[in-house]
Write a protein that holds these residues in place. Structure first.
Motif, PDB file in Angstrom:
ATOM      1  N   SER A 143       1.234  -1.615   0.223  1.00  0.00           N
ATOM      2  CA  SER A 143      -0.337  -0.077   0.265  1.00  0.00           C
ATOM      3  C   SER A 143       1.037   1.045  -0.139  1.00  0.00           C
ATOM      4  CB  SER A 143      -0.869  -0.083   1.304  1.00  0.00           C
ATOM      5  OG  SER A 143      -0.205  -0.032   2.157  1.00  0.00           O
TER       6      SER A 143
ATOM      7  N   LEU B  95       4.083   1.695  -1.380  1.00  0.00           N
ATOM      8  CA  LEU B  95       4.347   1.963  -2.947  1.00  0.00           C
ATOM      9  C   LEU B  95       3.391   2.390  -3.880  1.00  0.00           C
ATOM     10  CD1 LEU B  95       6.005  -1.596  -3.511  1.00  0.00           C
ATOM     11  CD2 LEU B  95       6.970   0.509  -2.783  1.00  0.00           C
ATOM     12  N   GLU B  96       2.139   1.937  -3.623  1.00  0.00           N
ATOM     13  CA  GLU B  96       0.368   2.948  -4.481  1.00  0.00           C
ATOM     14  C   GLU B  96       1.250   4.059  -3.533  1.00  0.00           C
ATOM     15  OE1 GLU B  96      -0.495   1.099  -6.544  1.00  0.00           O
ATOM     16  OE2 GLU B  96       0.318  -0.423  -6.921  1.00  0.00           O
TER      17      GLU B  96
ATOM     18  N   TYR C 284       3.102   6.015  -2.978  1.00  0.00           N
ATOM     19  CA  TYR C 284       4.530   6.645  -3.384  1.00  0.00           C
ATOM     20  C   TYR C 284       3.772   6.792  -4.659  1.00  0.00           C
ATOM     21  CZ  TYR C 284       8.781   7.386  -4.869  1.00  0.00           C
ATOM     22  OH  TYR C 284      10.699   8.059  -5.154  1.00  0.00           O
ATOM     23  N   ARG C 285       3.669   6.313  -5.411  1.00  0.00           N
ATOM     24  CA  ARG C 285       3.222   6.114  -6.853  1.00  0.00           C
ATOM     25  C   ARG C 285       2.139   7.253  -7.703  1.00  0.00           C
ATOM     26  NH1 ARG C 285       0.561   1.858 -10.626  1.00  0.00           N
ATOM     27  NH2 ARG C 285      -1.200   2.255  -9.177  1.00  0.00           N
ATOM     28  N   GLU C 286       1.304   7.484  -6.774  1.00  0.00           N
ATOM     29  CA  GLU C 286       0.132   8.428  -6.592  1.00  0.00           C
ATOM     30  C   GLU C 286       0.886   9.554  -5.496  1.00  0.00           C
ATOM     31  OE1 GLU C 286      -2.942   8.035  -8.208  1.00  0.00           O
ATOM     32  OE2 GLU C 286      -2.381   6.092  -8.073  1.00  0.00           O
ATOM     33  N   GLY C 287       1.907  10.493  -4.989  1.00  0.00           N
ATOM     34  CA  GLY C 287       2.482  10.846  -4.660  1.00  0.00           C
ATOM     35  C   GLY C 287       1.904  11.304  -3.831  1.00  0.00           C
TER      36      GLY C 287
ATOM     37  N   GLU D 262      -5.579   5.530  -6.282  1.00  0.00           N
ATOM     38  CA  GLU D 262      -6.249   4.180  -7.017  1.00  0.00           C
ATOM     39  C   GLU D 262      -4.989   3.219  -6.325  1.00  0.00           C
ATOM     40  OE1 GLU D 262      -5.289   2.650 -11.125  1.00  0.00           O
ATOM     41  OE2 GLU D 262      -5.891   4.736 -11.014  1.00  0.00           O
TER      42      GLU D 262
ATOM     43  N   ASP E 127      -3.893  -0.478  -6.179  1.00  0.00           N
ATOM     44  CA  ASP E 127      -4.068  -2.108  -7.456  1.00  0.00           C
ATOM     45  C   ASP E 127      -3.713  -3.185  -6.206  1.00  0.00           C
ATOM     46  OD1 ASP E 127      -4.116  -0.980  -9.974  1.00  0.00           O
ATOM     47  OD2 ASP E 127      -1.996  -1.118  -9.544  1.00  0.00           O
TER      48      ASP E 127
END
Length: 96
Positions: free
Chosen positions: A41, A43-44, A46-49, A78, A80
């Motif tokens: 979660s 990592l997700e 972080y990916r979304e800022g 979002e 995954d």
């Protein structure tokens, strides 16, 4: 174990505190699977800022800082889901 559910927990804690170490964020994980779901979660997020990572040196304590703002929540981000093997890997296992 739902990555989305763990993301909601992570978002709530980080919004409340601003920063936490990974150790503190996972200190109440009942098992390894929950810890992995929280890591995924992050990592997700972080990916979304929505979070930033800080680490003084390799293998040092990892600190996570909330950067998603006051009105962001896990439902708006979002996330995954990581459930089981990818379809092609599952098909290969069935034929083996």
């Amino acid at each position: 174990m739902s990555v989305r559910e763990q993301a909601a927990l992570v978002v709530e804690r980080l919004r409340r505190t601003g920063t936490m170490t990974f150790r503190a964020l996972c200190g109440d994980s009942p098992d390894t699977l929950t810890t992995v779901a929280r890591f995924l979660s992050l990592l997700e997020l972080y990916r979304e800022g929505a979070v930033a990572f800080e680490q003084a040196a390799a293998l040092a304590e990892l600190t996570i800082r909330w950067t998603g703002g006051d009105d962001a929540d896990a439902d708006a981000i979002e996330i995954d889901e990581f459930e089981g093997a990818p379809p092609e890997a599952a098909a290969e296992e069935e034929t083996s």
